[in-house]
Design an enzyme around this catalytic site. Structure first.
Site, PDB file in Angstrom:
ATOM      1  N   GLY A  35      -3.105  -4.245   2.237  1.00  0.00           N
ATOM      2  CA  GLY A  35      -4.046  -5.082   1.491  1.00  0.00           C
ATOM      3  C   GLY A  35      -4.330  -4.611   0.081  1.00  0.00           C
ATOM      4  CB  SER A  36      -2.689  -2.343  -2.349  1.00  0.00           C
ATOM      5  OG  SER A  36      -1.409  -2.872  -2.524  1.00  0.00           O
ATOM      6  CG  ASN A  37      -0.398  -7.129  -3.828  1.00  0.00           C
ATOM      7  OD1 ASN A  37      -0.305  -7.196  -5.051  1.00  0.00           O
ATOM      8  ND2 ASN A  37       0.534  -6.546  -3.078  1.00  0.00           N
ATOM      9  CG  MET A 113       4.894  -8.247   6.190  1.00  0.00           C
ATOM     10  SD  MET A 113       5.701  -8.486   4.600  1.00  0.00           S
ATOM     11  CE  MET A 113       7.230  -7.649   4.903  1.00  0.00           C
ATOM     12  NE  ARG A 114       4.668 -13.585  12.245  1.00  0.00           N
ATOM     13  CZ  ARG A 114       5.553 -13.076  13.108  1.00  0.00           C
ATOM     14  NH1 ARG A 114       5.913 -11.798  13.036  1.00  0.00           N
ATOM     15  NH2 ARG A 114       6.091 -13.843  14.027  1.00  0.00           N
ATOM     16  CG  ASN A 130       5.486 -14.733  -0.683  1.00  0.00           C
ATOM     17  OD1 ASN A 130       4.722 -14.020  -0.033  1.00  0.00           O
ATOM     18  ND2 ASN A 130       6.801 -14.502  -0.715  1.00  0.00           N
ATOM     19  CG  HIS A 132       9.917 -10.687  -2.200  1.00  0.00           C
ATOM     20  ND1 HIS A 132       9.889 -10.448  -0.833  1.00  0.00           N
ATOM     21  CD2 HIS A 132      11.124 -10.263  -2.640  1.00  0.00           C
ATOM     22  CE1 HIS A 132      11.050  -9.910  -0.472  1.00  0.00           C
ATOM     23  NE2 HIS A 132      11.808  -9.793  -1.546  1.00  0.00           N
TER      24      HIS A 132
HETATM   25  C1  GAR Z   1       3.811  -5.951  -1.226  1.00  0.00           C
HETATM   26  O1  GAR Z   1       4.669  -5.057  -1.864  1.00  0.00           O
HETATM   27  C2  GAR Z   1       4.401  -7.336  -1.178  1.00  0.00           C
HETATM   28  O2  GAR Z   1       5.191  -7.613  -2.291  1.00  0.00           O
HETATM   29  C3  GAR Z   1       5.237  -7.256   0.078  1.00  0.00           C
HETATM   30  O3  GAR Z   1       4.430  -6.556   0.992  1.00  0.00           O
HETATM   31  C4  GAR Z   1       3.653  -5.594   0.261  1.00  0.00           C
HETATM   32  C5  GAR Z   1       2.220  -5.693   0.710  1.00  0.00           C
HETATM   33  O4  GAR Z   1       1.446  -4.702   0.126  1.00  0.00           O
HETATM   34  N1  GAR Z   1       5.577  -8.568   0.554  1.00  0.00           N
HETATM   35  C6  GAR Z   1       6.753  -8.873   1.086  1.00  0.00           C
HETATM   36  O5  GAR Z   1       7.632  -8.062   1.281  1.00  0.00           O
HETATM   37  C7  GAR Z   1       6.912 -10.340   1.483  1.00  0.00           C
HETATM   38  N2  GAR Z   1       8.279 -10.683   1.645  1.00  0.00           N
HETATM   39  P1  GAR Z   1      -0.142  -4.690   0.287  1.00  0.00           P
HETATM   40  O6  GAR Z   1      -0.440  -4.907   1.759  1.00  0.00           O
HETATM   41  O7  GAR Z   1      -0.565  -3.346  -0.166  1.00  0.00           O
HETATM   42  O8  GAR Z   1      -0.714  -5.800  -0.561  1.00  0.00           O
END
Ligand code: GAR
Length: 213
Positions: A35-37, A113-114, A130, A132
């Site tokens: 959940g850093s984003n 991730m679904r 999204n 990525h």
């Molecule tokens: C992020 O790096 C995002 O780009 C990736 O999961 C990570 C989640 O980080 N998403 C994917 O790979 C989707 N295909 P977070 O939980 O720290 O936000």
């Protein structure tokens, strides 16, 4: 060459994107992991740079640290465990019902991730974003950072795009470039990419609120 980002070349600063905004956007964050984003979005809102409100965080994995982060930011969070559903469509339908109850404007898949189905996509047409960890269309799918390292690219990055049925596809909103160093591991490279993710995801949300509403 540290923390190289090209995002400013293709997008004005966040403050310029948000200054015209009126009513705060009502966001939902879908997340599967740390959940850093989510936190980057929450910080952008808190600092007044993004005129929005995270009305709900939905997570699919009971272990996901995003639920603690949501609690720290006093954002309601809801576990909808995909393992409780035999069909992807039914899982998405449960999500849609929660999003509609919360009267959400935009859905942000921040580490979701679904694979999404038309059930979710059609309920929020062109309102699902999204993020990525690669410069799409390179390295879609899982383990994007590992894929980039294995390919030997010298530059990778991250992409924010509108979600479509094809995984990690759809119109690109913003990208940021990140250098790959010879000594990089998946963890060090991902950490460098995430610094850029935390900048461009709030920018993309602001861009959408100004230009695509
Ligand atoms: C992020 O790096 C995002 O780009 C990736 O999961 C990570 C989640 O980080 N998403 C994917 O790979 C989707 N295909 P977070 O939980 O720290 O936000």
């Amino acid at each position: 060459m540290n923390n190289v980002s090209n995002s400013r070349l293709i997008s004005p600063p966040l403050s310029e994107l948000t200054k015209k905004s009126g009513k705060p956007l009502k966001l939902a964050v879908l997340a599967s992991g740390q959940g850093s984003n989510f936190e980057a979005i929450a910080q952008s809102i808190d600092s007044g740079q993004l005129n929005a409100q995270v009305a709900i965080v939905i997570y699919n994995n009971p272990e996901a640290q995003v639920s603690e982060r949501a609690q720290n930011w006093q954002v309601p969070s809801l576990l909808i465990n995909h393992r409780d559903f035999s069909r992807r469509e039914d899982f998405d339908q449960a999500i849609v019902e929660s999003l509609q109850r919360a009267e959400i404007d935009w859905v942000i898949m921040a580490g979701w991730m679904r694979i999404v189905t038309t059930v979710l996509l059609n309920a929020f047409t062109d309102r699902i974003i999204n993020i990525h960890p690669s410069l799409l269309p390179s390295f879609p799918g899982i383990r994007a950072v590992e894929q980039a390292l294995a390919a030997g690219v010298k530059i990778t990055g991250c992409t924010v795009h509108l979600a479509t049925l094809a995984v990690d596809s759809g119109p690109i909103l913003i990208q940021a470039a990140v250098p790959v160093f010879p000594e990089d591991t998946p963890a060090t490279l991902h950490a460098r990419i995430q610094i850029q993710e935390h900048l461009i995801l709030p920018q993309a949300i602001a861009f959408c609120s100004e230009n695509l509403l």
